[in-house]
Design an enzyme around this catalytic site. Structure first.
Site, PDB file in Angstrom:
ATOM      1  N   GLY A 186       0.817  -1.199   0.000  1.00  0.00           N
ATOM      2  CA  GLY A 186       0.000   0.000   0.000  1.00  0.00           C
ATOM      3  C   GLY A 186       0.845   1.240   0.000  1.00  0.00           C
ATOM      4  CB  SER A 187       2.261   3.755   0.033  1.00  0.00           C
ATOM      5  OG  SER A 187       3.174   2.723  -0.251  1.00  0.00           O
ATOM      6  CG  ASN A 188      -0.785   5.778   4.607  1.00  0.00           C
ATOM      7  OD1 ASN A 188      -1.757   5.233   4.114  1.00  0.00           O
ATOM      8  ND2 ASN A 188      -0.259   5.404   5.772  1.00  0.00           N
ATOM      9  CG  HIS A 209       2.079   0.977   3.909  1.00  0.00           C
ATOM     10  ND1 HIS A 209       0.747   1.308   3.990  1.00  0.00           N
ATOM     11  CD2 HIS A 209       2.730   1.880   4.676  1.00  0.00           C
ATOM     12  CE1 HIS A 209       0.594   2.352   4.783  1.00  0.00           C
ATOM     13  NE2 HIS A 209       1.788   2.717   5.207  1.00  0.00           N
ATOM     14  NE  ARG A 450      -3.782   1.731   4.368  1.00  0.00           N
ATOM     15  CZ  ARG A 450      -3.337   2.023   3.157  1.00  0.00           C
ATOM     16  NH1 ARG A 450      -2.571   3.091   2.966  1.00  0.00           N
ATOM     17  NH2 ARG A 450      -3.621   1.253   2.119  1.00  0.00           N
TER      18      ARG A 450
END
Length: 733
Positions: A186-188, A209, A450
């Protein structure tokens, strides 16, 4: 510029040579030469992907300037190999020696890091589930009938067996090929406009992520020459900074879109002449070759490789009549996806950075950026195929009909992008990109929990300071848990352990702090809830397979179904579960089972329960499986963390109630850049710059990462000189 890339290659080899060795070997299907027989299934799959062939083809179409970049980098790596400096200990352990680095190795390394992040595994896993439970039950989970299911599940069952074999291929390859878990990578990231910050300039933050590998995937570096000056995180073995960095004028970061740029085709082969593959126009010749996998301390393994008009055959045996081929943007033919690497380093504005991405291919990213002129920007960058049908969106499609082909690429001008949106910030967390479906990006995206929390924190009326914006990276409040805690407040009272669990969750603020006992209870109840909701739909056999976590997409599928139920709690689902059972009827048994599980994991005294006692990293060195006696010595220490898969501090774990809560995916690179003070940007990785186990800089950032601190990304020449601990000068021969 040549010297800059040469130096980056030399320094990467100093710090991460064994990691680079691992990546190029698994990309080329040669890991068994080092790791032994345990690596053969992964090497077989890697050979079938034909990434080495694709990498060499890409090198052949590079512009002269880009090719020179890759050649200079390779020359730097080879200069280290010939320098006489000691090699990493893994070479002595495995008995192999490093071969010269070739420019195409950097391309292959990048491809193996991303081929498994596409939707290929997801489509295969969904196909196997569909074959296992049937279209009616499948539609109850996904909310709509699977496209093409009457075609791809013929009564003969031949294709069902093919899906089962493909699932076995992935399961057997998972550990040694590595990063199969990144199907849910994922990632933010977020960029806040200066109108909403106390500095008056934009601020960007991100964390990527992925699965936690050893050493961690990203390598921090700073490369400067007259043409550019850039600092950030990159892959050791690759020149440039494709994902994270800033050049003094523009800062950029990425998250994964989860885009659909990989299609699977069920191919029919002539049993009498397996070299022929059926098409809409009749039988066509398939390309066939043979290769040998060498095995440390073992016999060599001969394999056949096949390729159809759609791409390489990745699963199945054409001699049996059916197999599965993969069409993938990064391997379907020579591509120029590395052309943006150089011009993006010289961009001075967000608009220039966007323009530099025209030829980007894989993976498709959410590119978030800001510049010192005050702009923030978003761009979906990459190759989105235009298709002639929707049959590929969830499952493999027939390859013989001619009805499910690609008809080009979405033009760059039609890719979603924005500069300075009205709301004053941009937030991405792998959620759905655009409200509609044109251009088509993907059938499904990450659970939006998120992003919902990021937007909640950024949408405050007051202006935010750099520290406040950066602190969001460590937020552990789950909007999903908050909804279930609210449900617990509306229900009851119950009796016994169910009431104890209800009361604890009803009084909880949904913050999965490391020391929280309620967080441990919630994690246990969440698992029991998923079983109670979905096992009646799929059956006990299918649920056991889904919860096992044998294939990475399994957890993502459950996560998505669970999220759909969670969002319904605010609407029609407030009183009853999707199957009509009232929550008052369903929840007591779930809460009691969750309480018992928490007591089993955390002990009899609920006052002593702690989430971080069970929720820890468990990274294993790539050689741990082949050399079990050395696994603990080579692998880093375990550390605890709060959060879960729904929190901004993303620390995912599995759904199997019998398994521990080991963290399977987490943040592997964090970066903060205040455009008002780029000389004092910061970053951190869960480990260190060095890939040499036991050395000073192998784990010196781990505690910073665990406690949400970062280290300086020294940029100005004076800052760099003041912070330097050592200087190495490379003189041309």
């Amino acid at each position: 510029e040549h010297d800059a890339w040469f130096g980056q290659g030399y320094a990467a080899a100093q710090d991460r040579l064994w990691q680079m060795e691992y990546d190029r070997r698994r990309a080329c299907g040669r890991w068994a030469e080092a790791a032994g027989a345990v690596a053969v299934p992964g090497d077989r799959l890697a050979r079938r992907l034909q990434l080495a062939r694709a990498a060499q083809a890409d090198l052949g179409v590079m512009s002269a300037e880009t090719r020179a970049m890759f050649e200079a980098y390779a020359a730097g790596v080879n200069a280290f190999l010939s320098s006489g400096q000691p090699l990493p200990a893994e070479y002595a352990i495995t008995g192999i020696n490093p071969e010269p680095w070739q420019p195409w190795h950097s391309v292959a390394l990048f491809k193996i890091r991303h081929v498994l992040m596409g939707v290929w595994q997801q489509k295969l896993t969904q196909a196997r589930l569909l074959a296992l439970i049937g279209p009616e039950a499948y539609a109850r989970l996904d909310g709509q009938p699977p496209a093409g299911s009457p075609v791809i599940l013929p009564p003969s069952g031949a294709v069902r067996r093919l899906f089962e074999q493909a699932a076995d291929d992935l399961r057997e390859s998972a550990e040694q090929l590595g990063f199969l878990a990144e199907v849910e990578a994922g990632s933010n990231s977020w960029a806040v406009h200066g109108s909403r910050t106390t500095t008056g300039k934009p601020i960007t933050c991100n964390d990527s992520h992925r699965a936690l590998d050893v050493p961690t995937v990203y390598w921090q570096a700073h490369v400067a020459c007259p043409e550019f000056d850039v600092i950030g995180g990159t892959f050791p073995g690759l020149p440039g900074f494709p994902h994270f960095g800033h050049n003094g004028s523009v800062a950029w970061n990425i998250t994964h879109t989860g885009a659909d740029y990989q299609d699977l085709y069920i191919e029919e082969f002539d049993r009498q002449n397996p070299g022929r593959c059926r098409t809409a126009e009749g039988w066509a010749e398939a390309e066939r070759s043979e290769e040998t996998i060498s095995v440390r301390d073992g016999e060599p393994v001969r394999i056949e490789l096949w390729r159809t008009r759609h791409g390489p055959v990745v699963h199945g045996d054409p001699r049996g009549g059916h197999a599965i081929s993969l069409r993938y943007t990064a391997t379907e033919g020579p591509c120029r996806g590395f052309e943006p690497l150089r011009p993006m380093l010289r961009a001075r504005t967000v608009a220039e950075l966007h323009e530099a991405q025209r030829e980007w291919v894989d993976p498709v990213n959410n590119l978030v950026s800001a510049d010192t002129s005050g702009n923030i920007g978003y761009l979906t960058r990459g190759y989105l195929p235009i298709r002639s049908s929707q049959a590929h969106r969830q499952l493999p499609a027939p390859g013989w009909s001619g009805e499910h082909e690609w008809n080009g690429r979405v033009p760059f001008e039609q890719l979603p992008q924005a500069i300075n949106p009205e709301e004053g910030f941009i937030a991405t967390a792998n959620q759905k990109v655009i409200p509609g479906d044109e251009p088509y990006i993907a059938h499904q995206f990450a659970v939006p929990s998120r992003c919902e929390r990021i937007r909640e924190l950024l949408a405050q009326a007051t202006k935010l300071s750099p520290d406040q914006i950066a602190a969001i990276q460590g937020d552990r409040v789950s909007v999903v848990a908050r909804r279930w805690a609210s449900l617990c407040r509306r229900l009851g009272p119950f009796a016994g352990a169910a009431e104890q669990a209800r009361q604890m969750l009803a009084g909880w603020d949904a913050d999965l702090l490391p020391e929280s006992g309620a967080a441990l209870l919630y994690a246990c109840v969440r698992r029991e809830l998923a079983r109670a909701l979905f096992e009646p739909v799929v059956g006990s056999e299918a649920w056991a397979w889904l919860a096992s976590g044998d294939l990475p997409p399994l957890g993502r599928m459950i996560h998505g179904w669970f999220a759909n139920v969670t969002w319904s709690l605010d609407g029609n689902g407030a009183a009853a579960a999707p199957d009509g059972r009232s929550w008052s009827t369903l929840m007591p048994a779930v809460l009691e089972a969750g309480w018992q599980a928490a007591a089993r994991w955390g002990g009899a005294d609920p006052m002593a329960w702690r989430w971080d006692a069970l929720h820890r990293t468990h990274a294993r060195h790539p050689l741990a499986a082949g050399f079990p006696a050395l696994g603990d010595r080579l692998s880093p220490r375990r550390v605890a963390a709060g959060g879960d898969s729904d929190t901004i501090q993303c620390t995912a774990s599995g759904w199997n109630p019998q398994a521990p809560f080991d963290i399977s995916a987490l943040s592997v690179y964090r970066q903060v850049a205040d455009m008002a003070d780029l000389e004092h940007a910061s970053f951190v990785v869960p480990g260190g710059v060095s890939g040499l186990p036991g050395t000073e800089h192998a784990e010196d950032q781990l505690e910073h990462w665990r406690t949400h601190r970062r280290i300086p990304a020294n940029f100005g020449e004076a800052n760099v000189a003041a912070a330097a601990a050592h200087t190495l000068v490379l003189q041309p021969a």
